[in-house]
Design a protein around this motif. Structure first.
Motif, short mmCIF file in Angstrom:
data_model
loop_
_atom_site.label_atom_id
_atom_site.label_comp_id
_atom_site.label_asym_id
_atom_site.label_seq_id
_atom_site.Cartn_x
_atom_site.Cartn_y
_atom_site.Cartn_z
N THR A 86 4.19 -3.65 -0.42
CA THR A 86 4.58 -3.78 0.98
C THR A 86 4.17 -2.52 1.75
O THR A 86 3.84 -1.49 1.13
N ALA A 87 4.23 -2.59 3.05
CA ALA A 87 3.92 -1.42 3.89
C ALA A 87 4.88 -0.28 3.57
O ALA A 87 4.48 0.88 3.50
N GLU A 88 6.13 -0.60 3.34
CA GLU A 88 7.13 0.41 2.99
C GLU A 88 6.81 1.07 1.65
O GLU A 88 6.94 2.29 1.51
N GLN A 89 6.41 0.28 0.67
CA GLN A 89 6.05 0.82 -0.64
C GLN A 89 4.81 1.72 -0.53
O GLN A 89 4.75 2.79 -1.15
N LYS A 90 3.83 1.29 0.25
CA LYS A 90 2.64 2.10 0.45
C LYS A 90 2.99 3.43 1.10
O LYS A 90 2.45 4.48 0.74
N SER A 138 8.70 -5.56 -11.31
CA SER A 138 9.27 -4.92 -10.13
C SER A 138 8.36 -3.76 -9.71
O SER A 138 7.54 -3.27 -10.50
N PHE A 139 8.52 -3.31 -8.49
CA PHE A 139 7.74 -2.17 -7.99
C PHE A 139 7.97 -0.95 -8.88
O PHE A 139 7.02 -0.28 -9.27
N ASN A 140 9.22 -0.68 -9.23
CA ASN A 140 9.52 0.48 -10.07
C ASN A 140 8.90 0.37 -11.45
O ASN A 140 8.40 1.36 -11.98
N THR A 193 3.79 9.34 0.92
CA THR A 193 4.68 10.49 1.11
C THR A 193 4.78 11.31 -0.17
O THR A 193 4.67 12.54 -0.15
N GLN A 194 4.98 10.63 -1.29
CA GLN A 194 5.11 11.34 -2.56
C GLN A 194 3.82 12.07 -2.91
O GLN A 194 3.85 13.22 -3.35
N LEU A 195 2.70 11.42 -2.72
CA LEU A 195 1.42 12.05 -3.05
C LEU A 195 1.11 13.23 -2.13
O LEU A 195 0.63 14.27 -2.58
#
Length: 70
Positions: free
Chosen positions: A4-8, A44-46, A13-15
């Protein structure tokens, strides 16, 4: 799995917090997104991120990203 856009945004941010060289950031980000898209939808995403960090990127990146996580 399509992130999702939120996951991207979370990945970006982390990178950005740990990768200061733009070219390195772009390569790692592209690799992560491509790997996520190749993951089955039942993960799952995680779980997918854990697999990518540990199996594809290696321990040093995992350690750095884990210290930054949400």
């Amino acid at each position: 799995m399509i992130p999702t856009a939120e996951q991207k945004e979370l990945i970006k941010t982390q990178l950005q917090d740990i990768l200061k060289v733009r070219e390195t950031y772009e390569e790692i980000y592209d690799h992560i997104i491509t790997a996520l898209e190749a993951m089955p939808d039942n993960k799952s995403f995680n779980e997918a991120m854990d697999y990518i960090f540990k199996r594809e990127l290696g321990a040093k990146v995992v350690s750095a990203l884990c210290s930054v996580g949400p």
